[in-house]
Enzyme design. Sequence first.
Site, mmCIF file in Angstrom:
data_model
loop_
_atom_site.group_PDB
_atom_site.id
_atom_site.type_symbol
_atom_site.label_atom_id
_atom_site.label_comp_id
_atom_site.label_asym_id
_atom_site.label_seq_id
_atom_site.Cartn_x
_atom_site.Cartn_y
_atom_site.Cartn_z
ATOM 1 N N ASP A 14 54.416 38.645 44.260
ATOM 2 C CA ASP A 14 53.538 37.522 43.617
ATOM 3 C C ASP A 14 51.844 38.094 43.757
ATOM 4 O OD1 ASP A 14 53.779 37.625 46.435
ATOM 5 O OD2 ASP A 14 53.102 35.452 46.754
ATOM 6 N N GLU A 15 51.839 39.200 43.912
ATOM 7 C CA GLU A 15 50.340 39.619 44.171
ATOM 8 C C GLU A 15 50.138 41.118 43.697
ATOM 9 O OE1 GLU A 15 47.048 39.240 47.890
ATOM 10 O OE2 GLU A 15 49.318 39.346 48.421
#
Length: 350
Positions: free
Chosen positions: A93-94
């Site tokens: 997610d990053e």
Amino acid sequence: MDAFYASVEQHDNPALRGKALAVGGGHRGVVSAASYEARKFGVRSAMPSKTAKEKCPHLIFVPPRFARYKEISRKIREIFYEYTDLVEPLSLDEAYLDVTENKKGIESANQIAKEIRQKIFEETGLTASAGISVNKFLAKVASDINKPNGQKTIHPQNIEKFLEELPVEKFYGVGKVTANKMFTLGIFKGKDLKKRSLEDLTRLFGKSGKYYHDVVRGIHHSEVKPNRIQKSVAVERTFFEDLFDEQQINEKLENLSEDLHQRLQKNNIMGRSLTLKIKYKDFSLFTRSITKEEYFTSPEEYFKISKKLWELRPYDKAVRLLGLSLSHLNTEEKKQISVQLKIRFEEFED
């Protein structure tokens, strides 16, 4: 991404929207992710589920669905690659993106971030936040400023003022223990940290001292590495009931050795350092490693060495979690010379 795992669950199940939600947990587990509704009650990732439930009695636990999270993560990265090939994923997610020279010729880094966030929402129904600045450290710090569903630009001319007023616990790389140590030294904001000399910070914080000395001045030379090298492979298990019996421990170590070997084989990875992780019933942690000159090659080796490491444990207490990890991998590469990024900031927002 904003509360990624929890947001995916709320998106896929409308009945969970607006509810205090934790992914993971259960009777013996820990929270993998918490919705913003749960965070208001102090629920955080890596928190024991029992503690989370005490803080938020109406908390809803749902099991993780990693296949689904990976599916959405792939869609998000496809959007990134529409703008630049210099994408360094940190997790599902990053990621860091270097948009100094981007595929669409957009001169405003802030505009690129806006477009990417809008596309992510249109294609996944999920919100993302972004930080924009001249290096990875500043971009990372900025990405947390206007969460959720926002973005923050730290313009070059505002870096010094921004960092001087930033609380030290907000500096990326300053954990709770280090922050508390800084508080005892009278270091509460960047301007306090900036007053300390390199020699002073090195004496107080060891090798990390130089990092703190540099980043408070906006200096961070790590480049965006699109082919991020994996440095370790790990497997671990939290047990439904605490273990104490030696035979049970051996069985679990043997199972972990098999799991680790399968994961390594799948990706054609070998390593030279094996680490055993033990978390006891009282949540105290013990780790110990052995490094060889040659690579480990079989689950029998992992099992044999893990038993030796087990014998080095300092306590005979009930065990809550066991883990094995392998590092010094054959995938590691020599460090590359890094340069400071130069991005245009014709348009930006606070």
